[in-house]
Design an enzyme around this catalytic site. Structure first.
Site, PDB file in Angstrom:
ATOM      1  N   GLU A 116       0.816  -1.217   0.000  1.00  0.00           N
ATOM      2  CA  GLU A 116       0.000   0.000   0.000  1.00  0.00           C
ATOM      3  C   GLU A 116       0.854   1.274   0.000  1.00  0.00           C
ATOM      4  O   GLU A 116       0.365   2.348   0.348  1.00  0.00           O
ATOM      5  CB  GLU A 116      -0.949   0.019   1.209  1.00  0.00           C
ATOM      6  CG  GLU A 116      -1.895  -1.171   1.295  1.00  0.00           C
ATOM      7  CD  GLU A 116      -2.937  -1.241   0.175  1.00  0.00           C
ATOM      8  OE1 GLU A 116      -2.947  -0.353  -0.701  1.00  0.00           O
ATOM      9  OE2 GLU A 116      -3.722  -2.201   0.174  1.00  0.00           O
ATOM     10  N   HIS A 139      -2.847   2.406   8.349  1.00  0.00           N
ATOM     11  CA  HIS A 139      -3.962   1.650   7.767  1.00  0.00           C
ATOM     12  C   HIS A 139      -4.178   0.384   8.571  1.00  0.00           C
ATOM     13  O   HIS A 139      -3.201  -0.262   8.977  1.00  0.00           O
ATOM     14  CB  HIS A 139      -3.636   1.302   6.309  1.00  0.00           C
ATOM     15  CG  HIS A 139      -4.517   0.261   5.714  1.00  0.00           C
ATOM     16  ND1 HIS A 139      -5.868   0.452   5.522  1.00  0.00           N
ATOM     17  CD2 HIS A 139      -4.258  -1.003   5.287  1.00  0.00           C
ATOM     18  CE1 HIS A 139      -6.391  -0.651   4.982  1.00  0.00           C
ATOM     19  NE2 HIS A 139      -5.432  -1.544   4.829  1.00  0.00           N
ATOM     20  N   HIS A 141      -7.536  -2.799   9.824  1.00  0.00           N
ATOM     21  CA  HIS A 141      -8.805  -3.464   9.516  1.00  0.00           C
ATOM     22  C   HIS A 141      -9.634  -3.626  10.800  1.00  0.00           C
ATOM     23  O   HIS A 141      -9.859  -4.767  11.232  1.00  0.00           O
ATOM     24  CB  HIS A 141      -8.546  -4.845   8.911  1.00  0.00           C
ATOM     25  CG  HIS A 141      -7.638  -4.874   7.716  1.00  0.00           C
ATOM     26  ND1 HIS A 141      -6.961  -6.017   7.311  1.00  0.00           N
ATOM     27  CD2 HIS A 141      -7.308  -3.915   6.815  1.00  0.00           C
ATOM     28  CE1 HIS A 141      -6.247  -5.757   6.213  1.00  0.00           C
ATOM     29  NE2 HIS A 141      -6.431  -4.482   5.907  1.00  0.00           N
ATOM     30  N   GLU A 169     -18.271  12.500  21.713  1.00  0.00           N
ATOM     31  CA  GLU A 169     -16.922  12.975  21.379  1.00  0.00           C
ATOM     32  C   GLU A 169     -16.618  12.949  19.880  1.00  0.00           C
ATOM     33  O   GLU A 169     -15.659  13.584  19.435  1.00  0.00           O
ATOM     34  CB  GLU A 169     -15.887  12.072  22.067  1.00  0.00           C
ATOM     35  CG  GLU A 169     -15.907  12.143  23.568  1.00  0.00           C
ATOM     36  CD  GLU A 169     -14.957  13.197  24.092  1.00  0.00           C
ATOM     37  OE1 GLU A 169     -13.743  13.001  23.962  1.00  0.00           O
ATOM     38  OE2 GLU A 169     -15.422  14.221  24.604  1.00  0.00           O
ATOM     39  N   HIS A 210     -12.972  -3.193   3.541  1.00  0.00           N
ATOM     40  CA  HIS A 210     -11.531  -3.424   3.664  1.00  0.00           C
ATOM     41  C   HIS A 210     -10.978  -2.862   4.991  1.00  0.00           C
ATOM     42  O   HIS A 210     -10.433  -3.618   5.787  1.00  0.00           O
ATOM     43  CB  HIS A 210     -10.779  -2.835   2.469  1.00  0.00           C
ATOM     44  CG  HIS A 210      -9.317  -3.119   2.500  1.00  0.00           C
ATOM     45  ND1 HIS A 210      -8.600  -3.519   1.402  1.00  0.00           N
ATOM     46  CD2 HIS A 210      -8.407  -3.064   3.521  1.00  0.00           C
ATOM     47  CE1 HIS A 210      -7.337  -3.720   1.742  1.00  0.00           C
ATOM     48  NE2 HIS A 210      -7.199  -3.441   3.016  1.00  0.00           N
TER      49      HIS A 210
HETATM   50  O1  2HA Z   1      -0.760  -4.986   3.917  1.00  0.00           O
HETATM   51  O2  2HA Z   1      -3.687  -4.354   4.724  1.00  0.00           O
HETATM   52  O3  2HA Z   1      -4.323  -3.390   2.379  1.00  0.00           O
HETATM   53  C1  2HA Z   1      -1.938  -5.692   3.973  1.00  0.00           C
HETATM   54  C2  2HA Z   1      -3.071  -4.770   3.784  1.00  0.00           C
HETATM   55  C3  2HA Z   1      -3.384  -4.396   2.412  1.00  0.00           C
HETATM   56 ZN    ZN Z   2      -5.565  -3.526   4.261  1.00  0.00          ZN
END
Ligand code: 2HA
Ligand code: ZN
Length: 271
Positions: A116, A139, A141, A169, A210
């Protein structure tokens, strides 16, 4: 030279990835972090003339030429960063062509930066124009944020309103709202450019089905933004199947935002 394993930026990457793993936000190789470093600080730990190898990035990051980043590795697990930072992290400098990463440390097993990287570097470029102090792009999940994207209208206005309405908040922490992308193929320059475009307005971008991106001047800001979205998404989903008796009204949202003096998205309220 000081010992790189004691560098505060390496320690911060270790602590943050471990924390995120334990929260369940980074299963397997999920998630990635990039952290722009101060050249002078890095030079206390590494010889900046010693490039271990060069790695093409696949896009041009000309506005970041010469900038140094510590970045999680592709295919690497957040779970393992703390016990082996030199394999799971790398320190790269964007070379003078804007398209090559010069490896200064890490990716010891011959690996490279996260898939990414386009979303990260393009987002850094945009955020630095708005906030010259920005250093982190993160980033992950997180469970409830992801679950929300299965069941909610995916517009910025609708998602932001839901997150604001269920937790007082929220509007104070992310008054500009949350950016939203539809489902897209990850790891591409296209999703990178789309994320960076959203970063012109938002510090948070949800990728449908995602995950989420957050950014900020330090780990606390980026992490705190994501943490607050995740908490609000959790509150919403814990009660969304129950009768909806109480919600923060638009008048109350305005009152909180004014009390805290934040510049909120007024067009996201029905007032
Ligand atoms: O690196 O999260 O979006 C693994 C991820 C790809
Ligand atoms: Zn990811």
């Amino acid at each position: 030279m000081k010992d790189i394993f004691t560098a505060p930026f390496v320690k911060e990457m270790e602590a943050t990835t471990a924390n995120m793993y334990h929260l369940g936000w980074d299963e397997r190789n999920g998630g990635n972090i990039s952290y722009m470093l101060d050249e002078k600080e890095v030079s206390e730990y590494l010889d900046l003339d010693n490039v271990i190898r060069t790695i093409p990035t696949g896009f041009n990051a000309k506005e970041l030429i010469g900038k140094i980043f510590i970045v999680t590795g592709t295919g690497k697990y957040f779970k393992n960063v703390e016990s082996d930072p030199e394999t799971n992290l790398g320190i790269i400098r964007i070379a003078s062509d804007g398209e090559t990463a010069e490896l200064l440390w890490g990716y010891k097993d011959g690996g490279k930066f996260t898939s990414e990287l386009p979303a990260h570097l393009m987002s850094h470029t945009e955020r630095l124009k708005i906030d010259p102090e920005n250093r982190i792009v993160m980033h992950c999940h997180p469970d409830y944020t992801l679950a929300l994207t299965q069941a909610h209208e995916m517009t910025e206005r609708a998602i932001t309103r839901t997150l604001w309405q269920v937790m007082t908040e929220s509007i104070v922490v992310f008054p500009e709202g949350v950016g939203v992308l539809p489902w897209m193929i990850c790891g591409t320059n296209d999703i990178g450019a789309a994320t960076a475009e959203k970063m012109k307005q938002y510090r948070l971008v949800i990728w449908t089905l995602h995950g989420i991106y957050g950014c900020g001047k330090d780990m606390d800001e980026a992490f705190g933004l994501i943490e607050t979205v995740e908490k609000a998404a959790k509150m919403y989903l814990l009660a969304s199947h129950l009768p909806q008796i109480n919600r923060i009204t638009d008048e109350q949202l305005r009152a909180v935002a004014e009390r805290f003096g934040v510049n909120y998205r007024k067009d996201f309220l029905d007032i």
